[in-house]
Design a protein around this motif. Structure first.
Motif, PDB file in Angstrom:
ATOM      1  N   GLY A   1       0.817  -1.209   0.000  1.00  0.00           N
ATOM      2  CA  GLY A   1       0.000   0.000   0.000  1.00  0.00           C
ATOM      3  C   GLY A   1       0.851   1.259   0.000  1.00  0.00           C
ATOM      4  O   GLY A   1       2.091   1.187   0.008  1.00  0.00           O
ATOM      5  N   SER A   2       0.213   2.405   0.017  1.00  0.00           N
ATOM      6  CA  SER A   2       0.915   3.688  -0.140  1.00  0.00           C
ATOM      7  C   SER A   2       1.603   4.170   1.132  1.00  0.00           C
ATOM      8  O   SER A   2       2.584   4.901   1.075  1.00  0.00           O
ATOM      9  CB  SER A   2      -0.071   4.764  -0.595  1.00  0.00           C
ATOM     10  OG  SER A   2      -0.724   4.392  -1.776  1.00  0.00           O
ATOM     11  N   LYS A   3       1.077   3.763   2.283  1.00  0.00           N
ATOM     12  CA  LYS A   3       1.535   4.362   3.543  1.00  0.00           C
ATOM     13  C   LYS A   3       3.016   4.082   3.868  1.00  0.00           C
ATOM     14  O   LYS A   3       3.758   5.017   4.209  1.00  0.00           O
ATOM     15  CB  LYS A   3       0.634   3.890   4.694  1.00  0.00           C
ATOM     16  CG  LYS A   3       0.889   4.618   6.008  1.00  0.00           C
ATOM     17  CD  LYS A   3      -0.168   4.250   7.021  1.00  0.00           C
ATOM     18  CE  LYS A   3       0.050   4.974   8.342  1.00  0.00           C
ATOM     19  NZ  LYS A   3      -1.012   4.672   9.319  1.00  0.00           N
ATOM     20  N   PRO A   4       3.513   2.838   3.780  1.00  0.00           N
ATOM     21  CA  PRO A   4       4.924   2.603   4.116  1.00  0.00           C
ATOM     22  C   PRO A   4       5.907   3.389   3.226  1.00  0.00           C
ATOM     23  O   PRO A   4       6.828   4.031   3.755  1.00  0.00           O
ATOM     24  CB  PRO A   4       5.086   1.090   3.947  1.00  0.00           C
ATOM     25  CG  PRO A   4       3.708   0.544   4.165  1.00  0.00           C
ATOM     26  CD  PRO A   4       2.794   1.557   3.562  1.00  0.00           C
ATOM     27  N   PRO A   5       5.751   3.379   1.867  1.00  0.00           N
ATOM     28  CA  PRO A   5       6.665   4.183   1.048  1.00  0.00           C
ATOM     29  C   PRO A   5       6.568   5.683   1.344  1.00  0.00           C
ATOM     30  O   PRO A   5       7.578   6.391   1.330  1.00  0.00           O
ATOM     31  CB  PRO A   5       6.226   3.877  -0.388  1.00  0.00           C
ATOM     32  CG  PRO A   5       5.512   2.578  -0.313  1.00  0.00           C
ATOM     33  CD  PRO A   5       4.841   2.572   1.018  1.00  0.00           C
ATOM     34  N   LEU A   6       5.350   6.167   1.618  1.00  0.00           N
ATOM     35  CA  LEU A   6       5.195   7.587   1.941  1.00  0.00           C
ATOM     36  C   LEU A   6       5.865   7.926   3.267  1.00  0.00           C
ATOM     37  O   LEU A   6       6.443   9.006   3.423  1.00  0.00           O
ATOM     38  CB  LEU A   6       3.711   7.956   2.009  1.00  0.00           C
ATOM     39  CG  LEU A   6       3.079   8.499   0.726  1.00  0.00           C
ATOM     40  CD1 LEU A   6       1.598   8.772   0.949  1.00  0.00           C
ATOM     41  CD2 LEU A   6       3.789   9.758   0.241  1.00  0.00           C
ATOM     42  N   THR A   7       5.813   7.017   4.215  1.00  0.00           N
ATOM     43  CA  THR A   7       6.499   7.234   5.494  1.00  0.00           C
ATOM     44  C   THR A   7       8.003   7.363   5.271  1.00  0.00           C
ATOM     45  O   THR A   7       8.655   8.265   5.814  1.00  0.00           O
ATOM     46  CB  THR A   7       6.207   6.066   6.464  1.00  0.00           C
ATOM     47  OG1 THR A   7       4.794   5.949   6.649  1.00  0.00           O
ATOM     48  CG2 THR A   7       6.865   6.306   7.811  1.00  0.00           C
ATOM     49  N   ALA A   8       8.539   6.464   4.439  1.00  0.00           N
ATOM     50  CA  ALA A   8       9.970   6.533   4.115  1.00  0.00           C
ATOM     51  C   ALA A   8      10.296   7.821   3.355  1.00  0.00           C
ATOM     52  O   ALA A   8      11.302   8.493   3.638  1.00  0.00           O
ATOM     53  CB  ALA A   8      10.378   5.323   3.290  1.00  0.00           C
ATOM     54  N   GLY A   9       9.440   8.183   2.395  1.00  0.00           N
ATOM     55  CA  GLY A   9       9.691   9.375   1.583  1.00  0.00           C
ATOM     56  C   GLY A   9       9.665  10.651   2.386  1.00  0.00           C
ATOM     57  O   GLY A   9      10.537  11.522   2.224  1.00  0.00           O
ATOM     58  N   THR A  10       8.694  10.793   3.275  1.00  0.00           N
ATOM     59  CA  THR A  10       8.620  12.022   4.073  1.00  0.00           C
ATOM     60  C   THR A  10       9.771  12.093   5.079  1.00  0.00           C
ATOM     61  O   THR A  10      10.293  13.180   5.353  1.00  0.00           O
ATOM     62  CB  THR A  10       7.267  12.104   4.805  1.00  0.00           C
ATOM     63  OG1 THR A  10       7.013  10.882   5.504  1.00  0.00           O
ATOM     64  CG2 THR A  10       6.141  12.342   3.830  1.00  0.00           C
ATOM     65  N   ALA A  11      10.174  10.927   5.620  1.00  0.00           N
ATOM     66  CA  ALA A  11      11.341  10.917   6.515  1.00  0.00           C
ATOM     67  C   ALA A  11      12.603  11.353   5.769  1.00  0.00           C
ATOM     68  O   ALA A  11      13.452  12.090   6.308  1.00  0.00           O
ATOM     69  CB  ALA A  11      11.527   9.519   7.113  1.00  0.00           C
ATOM     70  N   LEU A  12      12.723  10.932   4.507  1.00  0.00           N
ATOM     71  CA  LEU A  12      13.888  11.321   3.701  1.00  0.00           C
ATOM     72  C   LEU A  12      13.889  12.819   3.380  1.00  0.00           C
ATOM     73  O   LEU A  12      14.954  13.413   3.197  1.00  0.00           O
ATOM     74  CB  LEU A  12      13.929  10.511   2.404  1.00  0.00           C
ATOM     75  CG  LEU A  12      14.382   9.055   2.545  1.00  0.00           C
ATOM     76  CD1 LEU A  12      14.185   8.296   1.242  1.00  0.00           C
ATOM     77  CD2 LEU A  12      15.847   8.998   2.967  1.00  0.00           C
ATOM     78  N   VAL A  13      12.687  13.438   3.297  1.00  0.00           N
ATOM     79  CA  VAL A  13      12.633  14.896   3.114  1.00  0.00           C
ATOM     80  C   VAL A  13      13.281  15.582   4.303  1.00  0.00           C
ATOM     81  O   VAL A  13      14.070  16.536   4.148  1.00  0.00           O
ATOM     82  CB  VAL A  13      11.173  15.381   2.941  1.00  0.00           C
ATOM     83  CG1 VAL A  13      11.113  16.906   2.971  1.00  0.00           C
ATOM     84  CG2 VAL A  13      10.593  14.876   1.630  1.00  0.00           C
ATOM     85  N   VAL A  14      12.966  15.113   5.512  1.00  0.00           N
ATOM     86  CA  VAL A  14      13.560  15.692   6.721  1.00  0.00           C
ATOM     87  C   VAL A  14      15.075  15.489   6.720  1.00  0.00           C
ATOM     88  O   VAL A  14      15.852  16.429   6.939  1.00  0.00           O
ATOM     89  CB  VAL A  14      12.939  15.054   7.985  1.00  0.00           C
ATOM     90  CG1 VAL A  14      13.577  15.644   9.240  1.00  0.00           C
ATOM     91  CG2 VAL A  14      11.431  15.276   8.004  1.00  0.00           C
ATOM     92  N   ILE A  15      15.504  14.263   6.430  1.00  0.00           N
ATOM     93  CA  ILE A  15      16.938  13.945   6.441  1.00  0.00           C
ATOM     94  C   ILE A  15      17.681  14.746   5.375  1.00  0.00           C
ATOM     95  O   ILE A  15      18.725  15.357   5.637  1.00  0.00           O
ATOM     96  CB  ILE A  15      17.153  12.432   6.222  1.00  0.00           C
ATOM     97  CG1 ILE A  15      16.576  11.649   7.403  1.00  0.00           C
ATOM     98  CG2 ILE A  15      18.630  12.111   6.031  1.00  0.00           C
ATOM     99  CD1 ILE A  15      16.484  10.149   7.167  1.00  0.00           C
ATOM    100  N   GLY A  16      17.146  14.756   4.135  1.00  0.00           N
ATOM    101  CA  GLY A  16      17.797  15.475   3.044  1.00  0.00           C
ATOM    102  C   GLY A  16      17.873  16.975   3.313  1.00  0.00           C
ATOM    103  O   GLY A  16      18.883  17.627   2.998  1.00  0.00           O
ATOM    104  N   SER A  17      16.796  17.541   3.885  1.00  0.00           N
ATOM    105  CA  SER A  17      16.797  18.979   4.194  1.00  0.00           C
ATOM    106  C   SER A  17      17.851  19.312   5.237  1.00  0.00           C
ATOM    107  O   SER A  17      18.580  20.306   5.112  1.00  0.00           O
ATOM    108  CB  SER A  17      15.409  19.405   4.699  1.00  0.00           C
ATOM    109  OG  SER A  17      14.420  19.175   3.725  1.00  0.00           O
TER     110      SER A  17
END
Length: 459
Positions: A332-348
């Motif tokens: 489903g969409s939730k696990p990849p989105l969780t990883a993606g939003t966490a990577l936004v924080v890390i990358g920023s």
């Protein structure tokens, strides 16, 4: 023999459907591609027209403003007057603007031609999506997903393509390079799109007061955020909030509203997805527009090197998309989105290690993290939306999804005008990084409250 004929017939239908999807995809990529290609040319345009970054940011803001208004407007027109007519009209407007923009005698003219380009390219997504929904009956969600991914990927590749064009020519090439896409889309659409049925649609059927009120509301919010560079304006905030409330109350009372707020109120999960998509686009486009100007102004990179460094975002977005697609199919969409939003924080937060005269390799690696995050978030947000709506709601949901994207891009240009308006320094870049990290945290919170992978059945 009959089985062979059936198989051949299915194959022919499949080829025709793929060519139809290609026609729509080539048209719909024009808007996101032109939103980001210009990012590498901003420094050059500042020199050409003797502007500050705050001045040149109007080239971005007005494009997004016209797109945010044009997207739902053209969607309504395609329903009233015919999808093929509106699609072809959109391509003709993009052709006109792309031909005249390189001849602009002044910056005001260039803004005007960009607005025409935005309105024309805004016609292509809703009319193209409507055409696919009416012509492709099997695997429709997959076809809609292909178009959405195509649009997102073209936005990511924009700065790299713009950098190459600027290196081998000048900023007019950014407009002229549209013609191959326009020609291919026009020929395929002309041959494959069925003629529009006769409709009883009239211009008077449009919710024109709603269009005017929506336009005024978006414009007032744009003015408010752009004014933050010079200080907080209380009256602009009050007028913007008041216009938003008025728009909500007015559209709620309409039987055929320009913006279907009743749909948003009824579907709270969808509304929160739109809110998250707005935050996603503020962060993504702040980086897509802020980094190229920073690299040229502070790191003294030429446009070609800037485009190559920005390729990290586009390249990794494309590389991870098939992997994310398989992950979404399984979980489903939730696990990849969780990883993606966490990577936004890390990358920023990783952008904070970038200093004056930083190594291009360091910058490239930091942007790779943000590119991976973009690939996760783009596909994850699209599939999360379709998980929460019925097939009958796909059209309205897609239109509002794109409107929320443009609201996010408008806010990103306002943020950059506030941070980079007078000058661009590494300190300003770090301020942008902190803002994007906060946005990433908000995106992560919204992701964690999403429902599981239960798909909505068509009713």
């Amino acid at each position: 023999m009959a089985m062979e004929q059936t198989a051949a017939k299915k194959a022919a239908i499949g080829r025709k459907e793929m060519l139809l999807i290609t026609a729509v995809a080539l048209g719909t990529l024009l808007n996101p591609l032109n939103t980001t290609m210009i990012s590498v040319a901003l420094a050059r345009l500042q020199e050409e027209f003797r502007l500050t970054f705050a001045d040149v940011s109007w080239l971005i803001s007005t494009y997004y403003l016209a797109s945010a208004i044009g997207q739902p407007l053209m969607g309504k027109w395609s329903d009233l007057f015919g999808r093929k007519k509106v699609f072809m009209l959109g391509l003709l407007l993009v052709t006109l603007s792309s031909s005249l923009a390189p001849l602009s005698p002044g910056f005001g003219w260039l803004i005007g031609f960009r607005i025409i380009q935005a309105l024309g390219s805004s016609a292509l997504f809703p009319s193209g999506m409507g055409m696919i929904r009416s012509q492709i009956t099997s695997n429709q969600a997959k076809a809609l997903g292909i178009i959405s991914i195509f649009s997102s990927t073209s936005a990511a590749f924009g700065p790299s393509l713009g950098g190459l064009l600027l290196h081998y020519g000048d900023w007019p090439l950014i407009f002229l390079c549209n013609f191959p896409f326009i020609a291919a889309s026009f020929i395929l659409a002309w041959k494959l799109f069925p003629n529009d049925p006769k409709t009883a649609g009239r211009a008077s059927d449009m919710d024109w007061p709603g269009v005017a009120l929506f336009s005024a509301t978006i414009f007032m919010w744009l003015l408010f955020f752009l004014s933050l560079a010079d200080g907080f304006s209380l009256w602009k905030l009050i007028v913007s909030a008041g216009a938003s409330f008025w728009l909500y109350r007015y559209e709620l009372s309409r039987s055929k509203p320009f913006i279907n707020v009743a749909f948003l109120r009824k579907n709270m999960n969808v509304t929160l997805i739109y809110a998250q998509f707005i935050l996603t686009n503020i962060a993504f486009y702040s980086i897509m527009f802020g980094i190229p100007s920073y690299l040229q102004r502070v790191q003294a990179m030429d446009p070609q090197k800037t485009g190559l460094v920005m390729l990290s975002i586009a390249g990794f977005s494309v590389v991870v998309t098939p992997l994310v697609s398989r992950w979404i199919d399984r979980s489903g969409s939730k696990p990849p989105l969780t990883a993606g939003t966490a990577l936004v924080v890390i990358g920023s937060l990783l952008m904070l290690i970038i200093r004056d005269q930083a190594s291009p390799v360091t910058i490239f690696l930091v942007l790779c993290v943000l590119g991976i995050a973009n690939g996760f978030n783009n596909l994850g947000m699209q599939t999360a939306l379709y998980d929460c709506v019925t097939k009958e709601e796909t059209g309205i949901a897609s239109g509002l999804f794109m409107t929320s994207r443009f609201i996010g891009t408008i806010l990103s240009s306002s943020l950059l005008a506030a941070l980079f308006g007078k000058n661009i320094t590494t300190s300003h870049l770090h301020s942008m990084a902190w803002v994007c990290a906060v946005l990433g945290v908000l995106m992560l919170v919204l992701t964690l409250r999403m429902p599981g992978r239960e798909r909505v059945k068509s009713g």
